[in-house]
Design a protein around this motif. Structure first.
Motif, PDB file in Angstrom:
ATOM      1  N   PHE A 105      45.187  49.806  33.605  1.00 56.86           N
ATOM      2  CA  PHE A 105      44.943  50.472  34.875  1.00 56.86           C
ATOM      3  C   PHE A 105      43.530  50.174  35.365  1.00 56.86           C
ATOM      4  O   PHE A 105      42.563  50.298  34.610  1.00 56.86           O
ATOM      5  CB  PHE A 105      45.158  51.978  34.736  1.00 56.86           C
ATOM      6  N   THR A 106      43.431  49.801  36.648  1.00 60.12           N
ATOM      7  CA  THR A 106      42.159  49.319  37.168  1.00 60.12           C
ATOM      8  C   THR A 106      41.942  49.773  38.611  1.00 60.12           C
ATOM      9  O   THR A 106      42.874  50.272  39.271  1.00 60.12           O
ATOM     10  CB  THR A 106      42.115  47.783  37.097  1.00 60.12           C
ATOM     11  N   GLY A 107      40.721  49.573  39.075  1.00 56.24           N
ATOM     12  CA  GLY A 107      40.399  49.893  40.455  1.00 56.24           C
ATOM     13  C   GLY A 107      40.399  48.648  41.322  1.00 56.24           C
ATOM     14  O   GLY A 107      41.122  47.684  41.066  1.00 56.24           O
ATOM     15  N   TYR A 108      39.542  48.664  42.340  1.00 55.75           N
ATOM     16  CA  TYR A 108      39.457  47.526  43.259  1.00 55.75           C
ATOM     17  C   TYR A 108      38.521  46.444  42.703  1.00 55.75           C
ATOM     18  O   TYR A 108      37.695  46.695  41.843  1.00 55.75           O
ATOM     19  CB  TYR A 108      38.935  48.009  44.619  1.00 55.75           C
ATOM     20  N   ASP A 109      38.697  45.238  43.241  1.00 58.31           N
ATOM     21  CA  ASP A 109      37.797  44.110  42.936  1.00 58.31           C
ATOM     22  C   ASP A 109      37.810  43.708  41.461  1.00 58.31           C
ATOM     23  O   ASP A 109      36.801  43.267  40.912  1.00 58.31           O
ATOM     24  CB  ASP A 109      36.363  44.439  43.384  1.00 58.31           C
ATOM     25  N   LEU A 110      38.952  43.846  40.830  1.00 56.66           N
ATOM     26  CA  LEU A 110      39.074  43.476  39.418  1.00 56.66           C
ATOM     27  C   LEU A 110      38.887  41.975  39.216  1.00 56.66           C
ATOM     28  O   LEU A 110      38.188  41.543  38.293  1.00 56.66           O
ATOM     29  CB  LEU A 110      40.446  43.904  38.873  1.00 56.66           C
ATOM     30  N   VAL A 111      39.513  41.170  40.055  1.00 57.98           N
ATOM     31  CA  VAL A 111      39.531  39.721  39.867  1.00 57.98           C
ATOM     32  C   VAL A 111      38.124  39.140  39.869  1.00 57.98           C
ATOM     33  O   VAL A 111      37.740  38.381  38.962  1.00 57.98           O
ATOM     34  CB  VAL A 111      40.404  39.037  40.950  1.00 57.98           C
ATOM     35  N   HIS A 112      37.302  39.510  40.867  1.00 54.41           N
ATOM     36  CA  HIS A 112      35.955  38.958  40.948  1.00 54.41           C
ATOM     37  C   HIS A 112      35.027  39.571  39.898  1.00 54.41           C
ATOM     38  O   HIS A 112      34.137  38.894  39.385  1.00 54.41           O
ATOM     39  CB  HIS A 112      35.370  39.194  42.348  1.00 54.41           C
ATOM     40  N   THR A 113      35.241  40.826  39.586  1.00 54.48           N
ATOM     41  CA  THR A 113      34.377  41.478  38.596  1.00 54.48           C
ATOM     42  C   THR A 113      34.572  40.874  37.215  1.00 54.48           C
ATOM     43  O   THR A 113      33.613  40.482  36.543  1.00 54.48           O
ATOM     44  CB  THR A 113      34.660  42.994  38.539  1.00 54.48           C
ATOM     45  N   LYS A 170      38.600  29.285  22.425  1.00 57.76           N
ATOM     46  CA  LYS A 170      39.840  29.356  23.194  1.00 57.76           C
ATOM     47  C   LYS A 170      39.613  30.221  24.436  1.00 57.76           C
ATOM     48  O   LYS A 170      38.935  31.247  24.379  1.00 57.76           O
ATOM     49  CB  LYS A 170      40.928  29.967  22.304  1.00 57.76           C
ATOM     50  N   SER A 171      40.182  29.823  25.541  1.00 53.31           N
ATOM     51  CA  SER A 171      40.025  30.567  26.791  1.00 53.31           C
ATOM     52  C   SER A 171      40.554  31.990  26.623  1.00 53.31           C
ATOM     53  O   SER A 171      41.663  32.202  26.124  1.00 53.31           O
ATOM     54  CB  SER A 171      40.780  29.871  27.928  1.00 53.31           C
ATOM     55  N   ILE A 172      39.752  32.973  27.052  1.00 57.44           N
ATOM     56  CA  ILE A 172      40.178  34.373  26.941  1.00 57.44           C
ATOM     57  C   ILE A 172      40.678  34.907  28.283  1.00 57.44           C
ATOM     58  O   ILE A 172      41.106  36.051  28.375  1.00 57.44           O
ATOM     59  CB  ILE A 172      39.051  35.268  26.397  1.00 57.44           C
ATOM     60  N   GLY A 173      40.609  34.087  29.328  1.00 62.13           N
ATOM     61  CA  GLY A 173      41.189  34.475  30.609  1.00 62.13           C
ATOM     62  C   GLY A 173      40.260  35.209  31.547  1.00 62.13           C
ATOM     63  O   GLY A 173      40.617  35.485  32.688  1.00 62.13           O
ATOM     64  N   HIS A 221      29.602  42.429  41.723  1.00 58.90           N
ATOM     65  CA  HIS A 221      30.944  43.016  41.820  1.00 58.90           C
ATOM     66  C   HIS A 221      31.057  44.125  40.781  1.00 58.90           C
ATOM     67  O   HIS A 221      30.359  44.131  39.765  1.00 58.90           O
ATOM     68  CB  HIS A 221      32.032  41.965  41.572  1.00 58.90           C
ATOM     69  N   ALA A 222      31.994  45.045  41.019  1.00 58.86           N
ATOM     70  CA  ALA A 222      32.238  46.137  40.070  1.00 58.86           C
ATOM     71  C   ALA A 222      33.637  46.687  40.280  1.00 58.86           C
ATOM     72  O   ALA A 222      34.199  46.605  41.392  1.00 58.86           O
ATOM     73  CB  ALA A 222      31.204  47.235  40.234  1.00 58.86           C
ATOM     74  N   THR A 223      34.213  47.240  39.248  1.00 63.13           N
ATOM     75  CA  THR A 223      35.521  47.878  39.339  1.00 63.13           C
ATOM     76  C   THR A 223      35.588  49.038  38.359  1.00 63.13           C
ATOM     77  O   THR A 223      34.764  49.127  37.427  1.00 63.13           O
ATOM     78  CB  THR A 223      36.657  46.874  39.048  1.00 63.13           C
ATOM     79  N   THR A 224      36.543  49.907  38.579  1.00 67.29           N
ATOM     80  CA  THR A 224      36.768  51.027  37.670  1.00 67.29           C
ATOM     81  C   THR A 224      37.948  50.710  36.766  1.00 67.29           C
ATOM     82  O   THR A 224      38.882  49.999  37.161  1.00 67.29           O
ATOM     83  CB  THR A 224      37.059  52.311  38.460  1.00 67.29           C
ATOM     84  N   LEU A 225      37.913  51.232  35.550  1.00 69.08           N
ATOM     85  CA  LEU A 225      38.970  50.991  34.566  1.00 69.08           C
ATOM     86  C   LEU A 225      39.327  52.299  33.879  1.00 69.08           C
ATOM     87  O   LEU A 225      38.493  53.214  33.773  1.00 69.08           O
ATOM     88  CB  LEU A 225      38.513  49.989  33.515  1.00 69.08           C
ATOM     89  N   GLN A 226      40.568  52.388  33.433  1.00 65.00           N
ATOM     90  CA  GLN A 226      40.945  53.545  32.627  1.00 65.00           C
ATOM     91  C   GLN A 226      40.567  53.338  31.159  1.00 65.00           C
ATOM     92  O   GLN A 226      40.344  54.289  30.431  1.00 65.00           O
ATOM     93  CB  GLN A 226      42.447  53.811  32.754  1.00 65.00           C
ATOM     94  N   GLN A 227      40.485  52.069  30.758  1.00 59.72           N
ATOM     95  CA  GLN A 227      40.135  51.727  29.388  1.00 59.72           C
ATOM     96  C   GLN A 227      39.355  50.423  29.415  1.00 59.72           C
ATOM     97  O   GLN A 227      39.598  49.586  30.286  1.00 59.72           O
ATOM     98  CB  GLN A 227      41.402  51.553  28.544  1.00 59.72           C
ATOM     99  N   ASP A 228      38.388  50.258  28.511  1.00 58.58           N
ATOM    100  CA  ASP A 228      37.525  49.078  28.654  1.00 58.58           C
ATOM    101  C   ASP A 228      38.305  47.782  28.432  1.00 58.58           C
ATOM    102  O   ASP A 228      39.387  47.766  27.848  1.00 58.58           O
ATOM    103  CB  ASP A 228      36.277  49.178  27.777  1.00 58.58           C
ATOM    104  N   ILE A 229      37.724  46.711  28.902  1.00 54.73           N
ATOM    105  CA  ILE A 229      38.437  45.436  29.001  1.00 54.73           C
ATOM    106  C   ILE A 229      38.580  44.726  27.649  1.00 54.73           C
ATOM    107  O   ILE A 229      39.314  43.749  27.529  1.00 54.73           O
ATOM    108  CB  ILE A 229      37.732  44.511  30.025  1.00 54.73           C
ATOM    109  N   GLY A 239      36.282  38.128  36.517  1.00 55.05           N
ATOM    110  CA  GLY A 239      36.411  36.668  36.507  1.00 55.05           C
ATOM    111  C   GLY A 239      37.815  36.230  36.171  1.00 55.05           C
ATOM    112  O   GLY A 239      38.016  35.165  35.576  1.00 55.05           O
ATOM    113  N   LEU A 240      38.819  37.042  36.549  1.00 55.90           N
ATOM    114  CA  LEU A 240      40.212  36.666  36.332  1.00 55.90           C
ATOM    115  C   LEU A 240      40.626  35.602  37.349  1.00 55.90           C
ATOM    116  O   LEU A 240      39.962  35.410  38.375  1.00 55.90           O
ATOM    117  CB  LEU A 240      41.128  37.883  36.486  1.00 55.90           C
ATOM    118  N   THR A 241      41.733  34.940  37.068  1.00 53.17           N
ATOM    119  CA  THR A 241      42.287  33.954  37.991  1.00 53.17           C
ATOM    120  C   THR A 241      43.550  34.521  38.613  1.00 53.17           C
ATOM    121  O   THR A 241      44.505  34.852  37.904  1.00 53.17           O
ATOM    122  CB  THR A 241      42.610  32.634  37.268  1.00 53.17           C
ATOM    123  N   LEU A 242      43.540  34.669  39.926  1.00 53.77           N
ATOM    124  CA  LEU A 242      44.709  35.177  40.638  1.00 53.77           C
ATOM    125  C   LEU A 242      45.654  34.005  40.920  1.00 53.77           C
ATOM    126  O   LEU A 242      45.311  33.055  41.618  1.00 53.77           O
ATOM    127  CB  LEU A 242      44.270  35.838  41.949  1.00 53.77           C
TER     128      LEU A 242
END
Length: 789
Positions: free
Chosen positions: A522-530, A450-453, A487-495, A532-535
């Motif tokens: 809570f996240t930093g910049y470039d979350l979508v590309h890092t 199943k797709s996890i997004g 790509h990379a981003t910062t997170l407050q808690q792992d994904i 692989g989310l769909t905006l």
């Protein structure tokens, strides 16, 4: 008398070695499987049982109403502990526990280790009686710079040196004095840790901890009562505390027995409705059924040999033996065989336990030094012997001596229907187990596919510890320049691990009584590309918009947009707490918590370059090993005090299926053993049936019967029984598997081919088992069987 019973029984066992071997083999496998399952069940039933006065220890559970249901979790406000201590009657001790930021680097001289810890109040050891090897439990956490460590950590840091009063460093900066060394927490303890820190350390490190109020739920609260009878009045006070101290809050706290949190941790509408206990009941039934199958084999094979024993019974009755004496004779044979089988079962058990522990990542062991273990083994052998030997004993002892000695007795006339019923019961269980195994693995596969997004492949995470917390940009920019990451981003808690959530969102058109729990990611910049989310709409956080880090903007997922009923969410202004926030983007739902549950409404705010976790997308043009080596190299340069640890997101995500995989593995393993044991009995029955029809087969061969027709003749009776078993197992499987699947919001349906495949596998197994003996009999020389006539 007993000596004669044993002597005759031993002679009968020796005289029929093949029969005895099949019987003993089936019993040994059945007993070993039963004991292993009971050890596993006992391991979980004994969770936290090492603590004294467990009947007086409670954990505070928090019931939060919303969305027409009640959410229950063990996170509580920090002030609750003191309120319970001062207001609830009959309280002996109260302590908080929090693991937030507690883990980290523990070092002594040049020896640094990454270990897990927890913050607790000094009264923690007044509730849980850990055994102190060094130090005093009453004073161990009295000082704000103290630390209590486990025996394993003490050995790892100091070797054979005395650990007490030595100064170690936490996260390469905070000096702590070792004030106690405790025995390692037992493997079946709910809360595992390598060290404990005073609550004062937590308040010094986390700025909001001292001032957090009744609306912030982040710690666990444990309560020990002076007497179990004090529960009702104390629980009554606890249930009112949140409403009394946080106006308008409808949450209700309650005392829940600490000894039940491992087995009864599933709640619905504020009440415990089960949990791990349901799975253990399945394994208890499985253990009983496997042992029952082994007993059924014994009954079948014993009654099948009735003609051989008929003359013995007739002669002994003719010379004066009573039926009771014959019954005890046959039961003594059964018990003797069971005791021998139990010895073999214990040897098998000792051999397989290490592999079983590795497979399930647990620590089972045989309690050789405990008297109850040996008493239990003897009792199980005696009970098994009585059960498996009872029907053959009563059946064989019922033969009429006149008919036997005249030669008019026909063995099997009475025993045959019972044997058929027992064979059917065995294979009903076999079909059910095969169906269950297929269903469990299909359910796991369904969720995995199943797709996890987001794209978990080539996505890694590292903890931003030590210098990395403030130098995440340095690491990201360096790795990008080397072509290691894209790509990379910062997170407050792992994904892969959820945890932060809140009710505190308000939006235009919200009804006053509409309470919805939102996940806070809570996240930093470039979350979508890092990731692989769909905006879906709007934008993501960017350095081009300074307002993003000011807490005035927000991204939400599609479920949140639907929950708030926002037709055009981008640009909408909502409130987070009392602060107005503008929605700047909407992303597709992704799995943050359990993949089996529906995605919760979620929002994200920007933390800029501040990081607890750094997520990175690896460059596909390089090998994985090259990328990891480069990341570790840079981590060592920027953060030399910390051993570099890089975690793959896909591996962490797979861990979410551990419980279902465990259930599938155990069903597969013990289901297979149950089928093997059933086939041993079927093999013995087929051998006996072929032996009884040797002359018939000889005559048929002389008259021109083919080998295939003889195999069909000898096999069809057994296959009829398997067919009946399949017909009975199908409705049982449909009912029970549908009930199990209802535990998951996303689940498969019971397809007809699952049951058809289970039936076909069972028929093939039975056919192979029976055919071996049937072909052997069909290929025998008819001259040998007819010459004796």
């Amino acid at each position: 008398m007993i000596k004669n019973y044993i002597k005759i029984a031993w002679r009968n066992i020796k005289r029929h070695k093949g029969f005895s071997l099949i019987n003993a083999g089936g019993l040994s496998l059945g007993m070993a499987s039963c004991l292993l399952l009971l050890l596993y069940v006992g391991y979980h039933f004994n969770f936290d049982k090492q603590f004294d006065n467990l009947d007086r220890i409670y954990i505070v559970e928090n019931n939060q109403p919303g969305e027409d249901k009640i959410y229950t979790f063990s996170a509580t406000p920090a002030p609750m502990a003191n309120a319970i201590k001062t207001q609830a009657p009959g309280v002996e001790a109260v302590s908080r526990l929090c693991s937030y930021t507690a883990g980290g680097l523990i070092s002594y001289k040049d020896n640094g280790l990454k270990k897990s810890g927890v913050f607790v109040d000094a009264s923690y050891f007044s509730i849980f009686n850990y055994k102190f090897l060094q130090g005093d439990a009453a004073k161990a956490l009295a000082q704000p710079n103290s630390i209590v460590i486990t025996q394993d950590l003490a050995i790892a840091l100091f070797g054979k040196e005395e650990a007490l009063n030595k100064v170690i460093r936490r996260n390469d900066k905070t000096p702590l004095t070792v004030t106690g060394v405790i025995e390692n927490p037992a493997p079946n303890t709910t809360f595992q840790f390598d060290y404990l820190l005073p609550w004062a350390v937590f308040e010094n490190e986390v700025s909001w901890a001292k001032t957090s109020g009744w609306g912030s739920n982040f710690c666990r609260t444990f309560v020990k009562l002076k007497d179990a009878a004090d529960f009702k009045p104390a629980d009554g006070v606890v249930r009112k505390l949140i409403a009394q101290n946080n106006t308008g809050d409808k949450a209700v706290a309650m005392l829940f027995p600490y000894g039940d949190i491992h087995l009864h941790n599933t709640f619905e509408n504020g009440k415990s409705v089960g949990g791990m206990i349901s799975q253990l009941h399945i394994f208890e039934i499985l253990a009983f059924c496997i042992l029952l199958i082994a007993c059924v084999n014994f009954m079948n094979l014993s009654t099948a040999r009735s003609e051989e024993r008929a003359r013995e019974v007739g002669i002994r009755k003719a010379i004066g033996s009573g039926r009771n004496m014959l019954i005890w004779q046959f039961i003594s044979e059964s018990v003797l065989l069971c005791i021998f089988s139990m010895v073999v079962a214990v040897i098998i058990l000792a051999a397989v336990i290490p592999s079983f522990n590795n497979l399930l990542n647990i620590k089972l062991s045989l309690p050789y030094q405990q008297w109850y273990f040996w008493a239990g083994l003897l009792s199980l052998a005696l009970v098994t012997g009585l059960i498996s030997g009872s029907y053959p004993a009563f059946y064989l002892s019922s033969f009429k001596p006149i008919k036997v000695l005249k030669g008019t007795f026909k063995a099997g006339a009475n025993g045959l229907p019972v044997r058929k019923v027992l064979v059917v019961v065995q294979f009903v269980f076999a079909v059910f187990l095969i169906s269950s195994t297929i269903c469990i693995y299909r359910q796991i596969k369904f969720i995995q596919d199943k797709s996890i997004g987001y794209d978990k492949n080539n996505l890694v995470q590292i903890k931003a510890e030590g210098s990395l917390a403030n130098k995440s940009e340095v690491l990201i920019n360096q790795l990008k320049s080397e072509g290691i990451i894209t790509h990379a981003t910062t997170l407050q808690q792992d994904i892969t691990t959820n945890g932060n959530n809140t009710w505190d969102l308000d939006w235009p058109g919200k009804q006053p009584n509409n309470r919805i729990l939102f996940d806070a990611f809570f996240t930093g910049y470039d979350l979508v590309h890092t990731a692989g989310l769909t905006l879906v709409a709007g934008r993501e956080f960017s350095t081009e918009y300074p307002s993003d880090t000011a807490g005035t903007t927000m991204m939400i997922n599609e479920t949140a947009a639907k929950a708030m009923n926002l037709a055009h969410p981008v640009g909408s202004i909502i409130k987070y707490g009392n602060r107005p926030v503008t929605i700047v983007g909407v992303y597709k739902d992704f799995v943050w918590g359990s993949p089996y549950q529906k995605t919760a409404p979620m929002f994200s705010q920007c933390i800029g370059s501040n990081a607890s976790v750094i997520a990175m997308r690896l460059n596909n043009n390089n090998s994985i090993s090259h990328n990891i080596e480069a990341i570790e190299k840079q981590m060592k340069l920027i953060n030399p005090a910390y051993p570099p640890v890089v975690k793959f997101v896909d591996a962490d995500f797979e861990a979410k299926f551990q419980n279902e995989k465990l259930l599938g593995t155990l069903a597969n393993l013990f289901g297979g053993l149950a089928i093997v044991i059933s086939c041993l009995g079927l093999f013995g029955l087929a051998a006996y049936a072929a032996e009884q029809r040797t002359k018939e087969i000889g005559v048929r061969k002389v008259l021109g019967a083919s080998v295939s027709s003889l195999v069909a003749l000898l096999s069809k009776d057994f296959l009829k029984l398997v067919g009946i078993a399949i017909a009975l197992a199908v409705p049982l499987s449909i009912w029970s598997l549908n009930k199990w699947l209802q535990n998951y919001e996303y689940h498969i349906g019971i397809s007809w081919w699952i049951l058809a495949m289970a039936g076909m596998i069972t028929i093939m197994i039975a056919l192979i088992t029976v055919s071996f003996q049937a072909i052997k009999a069909a290929l025998s020389n008819p001259v040998k069987s007819l010459r004796s006539e």
